[in-house]
Structure formats: structure tokens, C-alpha cells
Scaffold this motif. Structure first.
Motif, PDB file in Angstrom:
ATOM      1  N   CYS A  38       0.815  -1.214   0.000  1.00  0.00           N
ATOM      2  CA  CYS A  38       0.000   0.000   0.000  1.00  0.00           C
ATOM      3  C   CYS A  38       0.845   1.258   0.000  1.00  0.00           C
ATOM      4  CB  CYS A  38      -0.893   0.050   1.234  1.00  0.00           C
ATOM      5  SG  CYS A  38      -2.146  -1.203   1.297  1.00  0.00           S
ATOM      6  N   ASP A  39       0.433   2.213  -0.787  1.00  0.00           N
ATOM      7  CA  ASP A  39       0.913   3.583  -0.730  1.00  0.00           C
ATOM      8  C   ASP A  39      -0.324   4.447  -0.559  1.00  0.00           C
ATOM      9  OD1 ASP A  39       3.518   2.728  -1.093  1.00  0.00           O
ATOM     10  OD2 ASP A  39       3.596   3.256  -3.211  1.00  0.00           O
ATOM     11  N   ALA A  40      -0.120   5.727  -0.321  1.00  0.00           N
ATOM     12  CA  ALA A  40      -1.245   6.640  -0.138  1.00  0.00           C
ATOM     13  C   ALA A  40      -1.037   7.889  -0.980  1.00  0.00           C
ATOM     14  CB  ALA A  40      -1.391   7.013   1.327  1.00  0.00           C
ATOM     15  N   VAL A  41      -2.133   8.392  -1.514  1.00  0.00           N
ATOM     16  CA  VAL A  41      -2.108   9.649  -2.261  1.00  0.00           C
ATOM     17  C   VAL A  41      -3.051  10.606  -1.549  1.00  0.00           C
ATOM     18  CG1 VAL A  41      -2.544  10.813  -4.451  1.00  0.00           C
ATOM     19  CG2 VAL A  41      -1.660   8.469  -4.448  1.00  0.00           C
ATOM     20  N   GLY A  42      -2.517  11.750  -1.146  1.00  0.00           N
ATOM     21  CA  GLY A  42      -3.318  12.741  -0.449  1.00  0.00           C
ATOM     22  C   GLY A  42      -3.653  13.916  -1.335  1.00  0.00           C
ATOM     23  N   VAL A  43      -4.840  14.449  -1.131  1.00  0.00           N
ATOM     24  CA  VAL A  43      -5.254  15.687  -1.788  1.00  0.00           C
ATOM     25  C   VAL A  43      -5.871  16.584  -0.721  1.00  0.00           C
ATOM     26  CG1 VAL A  43      -5.623  14.661  -4.068  1.00  0.00           C
ATOM     27  CG2 VAL A  43      -7.525  14.835  -2.478  1.00  0.00           C
ATOM     28  N   PRO A  44      -5.814  17.893  -0.911  1.00  0.00           N
ATOM     29  CA  PRO A  44      -6.447  18.781   0.059  1.00  0.00           C
ATOM     30  C   PRO A  44      -7.933  18.440   0.224  1.00  0.00           C
ATOM     31  CG  PRO A  44      -5.041  20.035  -1.413  1.00  0.00           C
ATOM     32  CD  PRO A  44      -5.115  18.636  -1.968  1.00  0.00           C
ATOM     33  N   ALA A  45      -8.417  18.566   1.436  1.00  0.00           N
ATOM     34  CA  ALA A  45      -9.789  18.177   1.766  1.00  0.00           C
ATOM     35  C   ALA A  45     -10.827  18.883   0.897  1.00  0.00           C
ATOM     36  CB  ALA A  45     -10.064  18.450   3.241  1.00  0.00           C
ATOM     37  N   ARG A  46     -10.546  20.091   0.439  1.00  0.00           N
ATOM     38  CA  ARG A  46     -11.524  20.833  -0.363  1.00  0.00           C
ATOM     39  C   ARG A  46     -11.843  20.126  -1.682  1.00  0.00           C
ATOM     40  NH1 ARG A  46      -6.768  23.643  -0.769  1.00  0.00           N
ATOM     41  NH2 ARG A  46      -5.991  24.021  -2.864  1.00  0.00           N
ATOM     42  N   HIS A  47     -10.971  19.219  -2.123  1.00  0.00           N
ATOM     43  CA  HIS A  47     -11.195  18.484  -3.366  1.00  0.00           C
ATOM     44  C   HIS A  47     -11.730  17.072  -3.135  1.00  0.00           C
ATOM     45  CE1 HIS A  47      -9.129  21.702  -5.378  1.00  0.00           C
ATOM     46  NE2 HIS A  47      -8.019  21.476  -4.702  1.00  0.00           N
ATOM     47  N   GLY A  48     -11.801  16.639  -1.895  1.00  0.00           N
ATOM     48  CA  GLY A  48     -12.128  15.253  -1.573  1.00  0.00           C
ATOM     49  C   GLY A  48     -13.464  14.771  -2.098  1.00  0.00           C
ATOM     50  N   PHE A  49     -14.548  15.486  -1.800  1.00  0.00           N
ATOM     51  CA  PHE A  49     -15.875  15.033  -2.218  1.00  0.00           C
ATOM     52  C   PHE A  49     -15.996  14.985  -3.739  1.00  0.00           C
ATOM     53  CE2 PHE A  49     -17.264  16.348   2.103  1.00  0.00           C
ATOM     54  CZ  PHE A  49     -17.780  15.120   2.488  1.00  0.00           C
ATOM     55  N   ARG A  50     -15.413  15.960  -4.422  1.00  0.00           N
ATOM     56  CA  ARG A  50     -15.488  15.989  -5.892  1.00  0.00           C
ATOM     57  C   ARG A  50     -14.806  14.760  -6.492  1.00  0.00           C
ATOM     58  NH1 ARG A  50     -12.833  20.849  -9.108  1.00  0.00           N
ATOM     59  NH2 ARG A  50     -12.473  21.310  -6.935  1.00  0.00           N
ATOM     60  N   LEU A  51     -13.618  14.420  -5.997  1.00  0.00           N
ATOM     61  CA  LEU A  51     -12.918  13.245  -6.507  1.00  0.00           C
ATOM     62  C   LEU A  51     -13.669  11.960  -6.155  1.00  0.00           C
ATOM     63  CD1 LEU A  51      -9.253  14.260  -5.720  1.00  0.00           C
ATOM     64  CD2 LEU A  51     -10.254  13.966  -7.983  1.00  0.00           C
ATOM     65  N   LEU A  52     -14.135  11.863  -4.942  1.00  0.00           N
ATOM     66  CA  LEU A  52     -14.847  10.664  -4.498  1.00  0.00           C
ATOM     67  C   LEU A  52     -16.102  10.434  -5.341  1.00  0.00           C
ATOM     68  CD1 LEU A  52     -14.771   8.418  -2.372  1.00  0.00           C
ATOM     69  CD2 LEU A  52     -16.152   9.881  -0.908  1.00  0.00           C
ATOM     70  N   ALA A  53     -16.806  11.499  -5.670  1.00  0.00           N
ATOM     71  CA  ALA A  53     -18.043  11.376  -6.444  1.00  0.00           C
ATOM     72  C   ALA A  53     -17.800  10.998  -7.899  1.00  0.00           C
ATOM     73  CB  ALA A  53     -18.821  12.687  -6.377  1.00  0.00           C
ATOM     74  N   ARG A  54     -16.649  11.346  -8.439  1.00  0.00           N
ATOM     75  CA  ARG A  54     -16.400  11.142  -9.869  1.00  0.00           C
ATOM     76  C   ARG A  54     -15.603   9.895 -10.214  1.00  0.00           C
ATOM     77  NH1 ARG A  54     -15.340  17.400 -11.409  1.00  0.00           N
ATOM     78  NH2 ARG A  54     -17.515  18.040 -11.257  1.00  0.00           N
ATOM     79  N   LEU A  55     -14.972   9.294  -9.242  1.00  0.00           N
ATOM     80  CA  LEU A  55     -14.203   8.081  -9.525  1.00  0.00           C
ATOM     81  C   LEU A  55     -15.146   6.905  -9.750  1.00  0.00           C
ATOM     82  CD1 LEU A  55     -11.282   8.425  -6.992  1.00  0.00           C
ATOM     83  CD2 LEU A  55     -11.053   8.192  -9.459  1.00  0.00           C
ATOM     84  N   PRO A  56     -14.881   6.102 -10.777  1.00  0.00           N
ATOM     85  CA  PRO A  56     -15.765   4.960 -11.032  1.00  0.00           C
ATOM     86  C   PRO A  56     -15.700   3.897  -9.937  1.00  0.00           C
ATOM     87  CG  PRO A  56     -13.875   4.931 -12.520  1.00  0.00           C
ATOM     88  CD  PRO A  56     -13.802   6.211 -11.748  1.00  0.00           C
ATOM     89  N   ARG A  57     -14.563   3.780  -9.275  1.00  0.00           N
ATOM     90  CA  ARG A  57     -14.395   2.815  -8.195  1.00  0.00           C
ATOM     91  C   ARG A  57     -13.397   3.399  -7.208  1.00  0.00           C
ATOM     92  NH1 ARG A  57     -12.064  -2.617 -10.031  1.00  0.00           N
ATOM     93  NH2 ARG A  57     -10.169  -1.619  -9.351  1.00  0.00           N
ATOM     94  N   THR A  58     -13.694   3.259  -5.939  1.00  0.00           N
ATOM     95  CA  THR A  58     -12.839   3.843  -4.916  1.00  0.00           C
ATOM     96  C   THR A  58     -12.559   2.822  -3.828  1.00  0.00           C
ATOM     97  OG1 THR A  58     -13.847   5.997  -5.323  1.00  0.00           O
ATOM     98  CG2 THR A  58     -12.603   5.767  -3.309  1.00  0.00           C
ATOM     99  N   GLY A  59     -11.314   2.778  -3.403  1.00  0.00           N
ATOM    100  CA  GLY A  59     -10.926   1.903  -2.302  1.00  0.00           C
ATOM    101  C   GLY A  59     -11.097   2.625  -0.982  1.00  0.00           C
ATOM    102  N   CYS A  60     -10.244   2.308  -0.027  1.00  0.00           N
ATOM    103  CA  CYS A  60     -10.303   2.954   1.283  1.00  0.00           C
ATOM    104  C   CYS A  60      -9.862   4.413   1.157  1.00  0.00           C
ATOM    105  CB  CYS A  60      -9.379   2.246   2.269  1.00  0.00           C
ATOM    106  SG  CYS A  60      -9.930   0.591   2.717  1.00  0.00           S
ATOM    107  N   VAL A  61     -10.617   5.277   1.806  1.00  0.00           N
ATOM    108  CA  VAL A  61     -10.282   6.700   1.838  1.00  0.00           C
ATOM    109  C   VAL A  61     -10.304   7.134   3.299  1.00  0.00           C
ATOM    110  CG1 VAL A  61     -10.893   9.029   1.090  1.00  0.00           C
ATOM    111  CG2 VAL A  61     -11.332   7.089  -0.431  1.00  0.00           C
ATOM    112  N   PHE A  62      -9.236   7.790   3.705  1.00  0.00           N
ATOM    113  CA  PHE A  62      -9.114   8.327   5.056  1.00  0.00           C
ATOM    114  C   PHE A  62      -9.121   9.846   4.963  1.00  0.00           C
ATOM    115  CE2 PHE A  62      -7.279   4.159   5.161  1.00  0.00           C
ATOM    116  CZ  PHE A  62      -7.556   3.658   6.420  1.00  0.00           C
ATOM    117  N   ALA A  63      -9.625  10.513   5.993  1.00  0.00           N
ATOM    118  CA  ALA A  63      -9.665  11.974   5.962  1.00  0.00           C
ATOM    119  C   ALA A  63      -9.459  12.553   7.341  1.00  0.00           C
ATOM    120  CB  ALA A  63     -11.006  12.440   5.410  1.00  0.00           C
TER     121      ALA A  63
END
Length: 146
Positions: A38-63
Motif C-alpha cells: 500500500c501507498d497513499a495519495v493525499g489531496v487537500p480536503a476541499r477536493h475530496g468530495f469531488r474526486l470521491l463522487a467522480r471516480l468509477p471505483r474507490t478503495g479505502c479513503v481516510f480523511a
């Protein structure tokens, strides 16, 4: 007593508390096998919901309050240059304070597919995706052969 409480509070706010390292290990659920590492990719929280909503499949997400962290297979930075504002972290020991698991994947895998995620992060950053020799050239500051 008040002075002691204020001293403890000020140490905690500055981050120099002996137990505070500024990094936290993201604990994956034991029921989700991470056989690829496992590796992790972080993005600023202000972009989190937009990315989560648009990805066709999402694994574990921590915030936490500042960053959202997606779990990707180890080596997802190989021949890729993840653009700012994203942070790529080898392993799951990330610079965060109190991240919590906010998204449990629908599949039995903890991973977000790295290529669609990378393309979305590039779109978010307004950069052209670069991989292979093109990404290596950007990292070294040289011009890739055309």
C-alpha cells in the motif's frame, strides 16, 4: 494547575509533544487484503468530495480536516509524476493528525485504481498527464526525446 494545563496545551498546539510525530499510520481494515502493498495519495480536503463522487471505483479513503488520503497499490508512482497539490506517500505513514476511514470500498480490495485517480488529479491540477520517459524527464528537468 492552570499553568500546567496551559503548558500542555501549548506543547500540543506546536506539535512538539513527545508523542506527536506529525505522521500517522493509516490502519487498513483487517478484512481487506492488501496483497500488493500500500501507498497513499493525499489531496487537500476541499477536493475530496469531488474526486470521491467522480471516480468509477474507490478503495479505502481516510480523511482529517486538511487532507484526504486514498489507498493505492504500492509502486503507483512508478513512471508517474503526481502533480501538486497531490502528495504521494510510499507506505501508509502519512503527514496527518487524526485521519479516520470515511469510505469503505464496495469490492474486497482496499485500493483505488491508480490510473483513473491519477488522471482525475491531473485534471484537478490543470496539468497534462505524464508517464514513462516523459515523467522521468520532468523529474530530472531534462527534455524527453520525441
Amino acid at each position: 494547575m492552570l499553568r500546567t494545563a496551559l503548558h500542555r496545551l501549548s506543547r500540543g498546539l506546536r506539535g512538539d509533544h513527545p508523542e506527536y510525530t506529525g505522521r500517522v499510520e493509516l490502519a487498513l481494515p483487517a478484512t481487506l487484503p492488501a496483497s500488493l502493498g500500500c501507498d497513499a495519495v493525499g489531496v487537500p480536503a476541499r477536493h475530496g468530495f469531488r474526486l470521491l463522487a467522480r471516480l468509477p471505483r474507490t478503495g479505502c479513503v481516510f480523511a482529517d480536516t486538511d487532507w484526504w488520503w486514498w489507498i493505492v497499490p504500492a509502486g503507483s508512482d512508478l513512471d508517474l509524476k503526481w502533480p501538486a497539490p497531490a502528495r504521494y506517500v510510499v507506505g501508509t505513514n502519512v503527514p496527518a493528525e487524526h485521519p479516520r476511514l470515511i469510505h469503505w470500498p464496495d469490492s474486497p480490495s482496499p485500493y483505488t485504481p491508480p490510473i483513473p485517480f491519477y488522471l482525475m488529479v491531473c485534471q484537478l491540477a490543470g496539468t497534462t498527464p505524464a508517464w514513462g520517459s516523459e515523467a522521468r524527464a520532468q523529474d530530472t528537468g531534462t527534455v524527453a526525446a520525441q
